[in-house]
Each structure stands twice: as C-alpha cells, then as structure tokens.
Enzyme design. Structure first.
Site, PDB file in Angstrom:
ATOM      1  N   CYS A  50      58.637  52.019  36.468  1.00 47.12           N
ATOM      2  CA  CYS A  50      57.894  53.275  36.391  1.00 47.12           C
ATOM      3  C   CYS A  50      57.080  53.550  37.649  1.00 47.12           C
ATOM      4  O   CYS A  50      56.597  54.671  37.838  1.00 47.12           O
ATOM      5  CB  CYS A  50      56.990  53.290  35.164  1.00 47.12           C
ATOM      6  N   GLN A 116      54.587  42.476  32.681  1.00 43.84           N
ATOM      7  CA  GLN A 116      55.837  43.185  32.382  1.00 43.84           C
ATOM      8  C   GLN A 116      56.813  43.114  33.550  1.00 43.84           C
ATOM      9  O   GLN A 116      58.029  43.063  33.359  1.00 43.84           O
ATOM     10  CB  GLN A 116      55.548  44.644  32.040  1.00 43.84           C
ATOM     11  N   GLN A 120      61.011  42.707  34.085  1.00 44.04           N
ATOM     12  CA  GLN A 120      61.783  43.725  34.792  1.00 44.04           C
ATOM     13  C   GLN A 120      62.613  43.112  35.919  1.00 44.04           C
ATOM     14  O   GLN A 120      63.735  43.540  36.173  1.00 44.04           O
ATOM     15  CB  GLN A 120      60.839  44.799  35.322  1.00 44.04           C
ATOM     16  N   GLY A 187      63.274  52.054  24.260  1.00 41.05           N
ATOM     17  CA  GLY A 187      63.655  50.932  25.117  1.00 41.05           C
ATOM     18  C   GLY A 187      62.532  49.909  25.231  1.00 41.05           C
ATOM     19  O   GLY A 187      61.630  49.848  24.390  1.00 41.05           O
ATOM     20  N   GLY A 190      59.113  51.451  25.362  1.00 45.13           N
ATOM     21  CA  GLY A 190      58.728  51.927  24.039  1.00 45.13           C
ATOM     22  C   GLY A 190      58.260  50.790  23.149  1.00 45.13           C
ATOM     23  O   GLY A 190      57.282  50.921  22.408  1.00 45.13           O
TER      24      GLY A 190
END
Length: 443
Positions: A50, A116, A120, A187, A190
């Site tokens: 993001c 996170q 990723q 995903g 979410g």
C-alpha cells in the site's frame, strides 16, 4: 552479477505517483516475466504494497539493469521513464542487501516496526518463485532477509511499539468500541483490518468482496473470534455502507470501487472511510459528501510524521545495528562462496594431475604389484590434499574478510586454471561484484 534494488515509497513519491506505479496482484506474473526477459536481469521479484513498489533483481551491470527495470516499471505505470525515475531510490550490491534487510525489519516502513511487511516480502517471493523468476541468489537473499526480520523483532521488541498502517488508519477514525464496521476487500489487508477492529472492540462487521465466497470465509473467521460478522455482495455495497460507522476499503483493484453513488449524506451519524487501497479504492469526491470523513494513506503518513513513528531511538538504533551485522555476515558469506568454485576446480585439477602421473607410472612399470601401486596412489593423494588444505581454507577466510582482492582470480592465475573451470564445477556466484561496488542513489 550483483543485486539491484529499485523502488519508490511513501518516502519519495506522493500518493498519486504510487497509485500509478502500483502493480495489481493479477498483473504481477506478467510484469515479472517482462523484467526477467530484459537484457541485463537474470532473477527478479517485485514487492507491491500500500505504500511501496520495489524490484529486487540480480543484474549483469548496474546501469543496464537500472535502465531495463525503469523502462518496464514506467511502461506499467503509463509514465515516462525519467518522470518515474525522479521518484526512485536505487541501491546496489551491499547497499541493496542493507535496504532489503531494513525493509523486512520494519525500519523503512511508514509505521516503523510494523510486522506486516515481513509477510508481504514472503508473499512477493512466493509469487516470483511461482513465476519462475527466482534463482539461487534471490532465494538465499530472501531466506536470510526473513530470518533477519524475525531476529530484529524478537531481539528489539520493535513490533510491540510499531503498529500497522491499518491500525494507524483506524486510530485516526476515533473511538470504535460498539460501532458497526464494513470491510471492502477480503484479502490479507482485509483480514488484518478485521483483526484490528476486533481488538478495538467493534460491535459487528460486514465484509464485501467481488468474490462472495471469500467474503463469507473472512466473515466466518471473524465470527469464530466472537464478533458478529456477515458477508455482503458488492451489489449491496451502498446498503451495507449506510449501516456502517467505519469503513475500511482495501481491495487491490485497479480503480475505485466506492464512489459517490454508494454514499448517502449524513447529518447525525457521520461515517469514517479508511481508504488503504493502492490505487485508491475511494473516489476523491466521496470526501466532499456531508457527514463523510476519508482517511487515506496520505493521512496516515502525516500522522506518523507528526508522532515521530511511535518508536524509541534506542530500539531503532539496536535494530539498525542488527541489520548492519547481518549485512556484513551475508556479504562475507557471499565472498567466501564466490571463491569456492575456483577452490573446487583447483582440487579437481590436482586430482587430474595425480591420475595422469599414476598412469605414467603404470606405463613405465607395468609389472608393478597392484597393492604397491594402490598404496603409492593413496600416498600421493594424501600429500596433495595436505598441501592444498591450508591454502584453500585460508583463501576462503581471506575472501570473506576482505573486499579489495579477487582471490578467485588470483588462484586461477597462480595455478593456471581454465577461467571457465569454476563455472563448469558450479554455477556462477553473484558474490564477486557484491562487494567490489557498494553504491546508492537515495531519493
């Protein structure tokens, strides 16, 4: 060959540029193949989140690799290469390794210390491996990267202070206890949003997704954790939004999925919409609707800039120290590995010389007793092994400890080895150039 890291992130590009440069999940395989088919790239993976788009590649030359990758990313973004290049940061060789380790450790994140990013990186590697664009060099780099990221969080506690982008966006949304939430996108983002909402004491959650089965799966998972949840079809997005107090949009779609037509103006029940999509999931005009407040990635960036990232200098310094130690160890290992094929070729050459001399002995003394001949052979081989042991062990140590001497080439010159011999014994290592050039272009 060396590692080249090229990217743009919240640190170097505005949200509009990041949106254009983002690579949708459905197009990752295509872009990876385009990158690998260029003249100077042999291995490649692409990390698209993001707030960052980064390419990690094994390249023949710095300038050739940079030009090839820039061209592909610019074409994907629909931009001129120079226009996109102005937003790039570029790291080469040892600097690239340091950057990748820092990224996985959460030191380069918008929210310093968030965990996170580690998942990723793992996901980006899995995608590249499935596409067939990862070889030995990137495989070893990523495995080390994941270990370094885990070590940093374990030994520094950085993740205890570092929140995720989702949690920061929700913090900007205000008090959530007992409120009603809508998650658009089922995903990984979410799922993370659902987890953060549950921790915040949310009253109930609706999940909307293009594939209803995925929405149902996430809703069921949320319900199992004690929060009332249901799945809704995208066709019912407007109705679901009308009942929500907070919305988290994170679909990964190419364009906006939530427009003005989905939002009803509110006078006494304002709604906060957290747009975490890249490209944006929410049309800009939605922010102008009465009673609607939009929190986007730019909002999160400003919050983190004002708060200083939420970490202590002591913890970030300790994490940075771990990263530097790991970079040194990794590069030393690469230098040592670079000389190994030449050492193997030297030992192979020595064995061939011994075999040739024993054959000459057979020709000269055909009547020599077989037992004597075997003992002579063992003795000669032991002598050769002992003579080679110390210098071959030492040359690996020296290669690991120093950057300025090409010990592999020195061995080839001293023992008149075929320059192609190491590549025959083992595939070429990417280590030799890793440490001769250590360059940066920091945006």
């Amino acid at each position: 060959m060396s590692i080249l890291a090229i990217g743009l992130s919240h640190r170097t590009a505005d949200l509009t540029t990041l949106e254009r440069a983002a690579v949708p999940a459905a197009e990752l395989g295509k872009v990876l193949h385009e990158l690998q088919q260029t003249d100077h790239v042999s291995e490649v993976m692409l990390l698209s989140t993001c707030n960052r788009i980064e390419v990690y590649a094994v390249v023949e030359t710095f300038h050739g690799g940079l030009a090839d990758i820039s061209e592909v990313l610019a074409r994907q973004a629909g931009m001129e290469a120079q226009e996109l290049y102005d937003n790039f940061y570029v790291h080469y060789a040892g600097a690239a390794v340091e950057h990748v380790f820092s990224v996985a450790s959460g030191l380069d994140s918008m929210v310093v210390g968030e965990t996170q990013i580690l998942g990723q990186v793992r996901s980006a590697y899995a995608t590249a491996r499935e596409a067939g664009t990862v070889g030995r060099v990137l495989h070893e780099l990523v495995q080390t990267t994941l270990r370094v990221g885990k070590r940093v969080h374990t030994e520094t506690g950085l993740d205890a202070l570092g929140a995720s982008v989702v949690s920061e966006a929700l913090a900007a949304a205000g008090e959530l206890a007992g409120q009603r939430a809508l998650i658009v996108g089922a995903g990984s983002m979410g799922a993370l949003a659902a987890s953060q909402l549950r921790k915040a004491g949310i009253g109930d959650i609706a999940v909307a997704n293009r594939t209803l089965a995925n929405a149902e799966r996430l809703a069921a998972s949320v319900a199992e954790q004690g929060v009332p949840a249901r799945a809704v079809p995208m066709a019912g997005l407007a109705d679901a939004l009308a009942q929500a107090d907070v919305v988290v949009a994170c679909t990964g779609a190419k364009g906006a999925v939530l427009g003005v037509e989905h939002v009803v103006p509110r006078a006494d029940a304002p709604v906060v919409i957290c747009d975490l999509g890249l490209p944006r999931d929410v049309e800009p005009a939605v922010a102008d609707v009465a009673g609607v407040s939009v929190v986007d990635l730019e909002t999160v960036r400003r919050r983190m800039s004002e708060s200083g990232g939420g970490t202590t200098e002591r913890q970030t310094a300790k994490a940075a120290g771990i990263v530097l130690d790991e970079v040194r160890a990794y590069l030393a290992g690469q230098r040592s590995s670079a000389v190994t094929p030449t050492v193997t070729a030297l030992r192979k050459r020595a064995a061939e010389v011994v075999d040739a001399e024993l054959l000459r002995l057979d020709n000269r003394l055909p009547e020599l007793d077989a037992a004597v001949r075997d003992e002579l052979g063992r003795t000669v081989r032991r002598v050769v092994d002992k003579l080679l042991h110390a210098p071959t062990v030492r040359v690996k140590q020296l290669a690991a400890e120093t950057q300025d001497t090409d010990y592999a080439n020195a061995l080839r010159e001293l023992f008149e080895l075929d320059p192609q011999a190491p590549s025959i014994v083992s595939s070429p290592s990417a280590g030799s150039k890793h440490d001769q050039i250590d360059g940066d272009k920091r945006g």
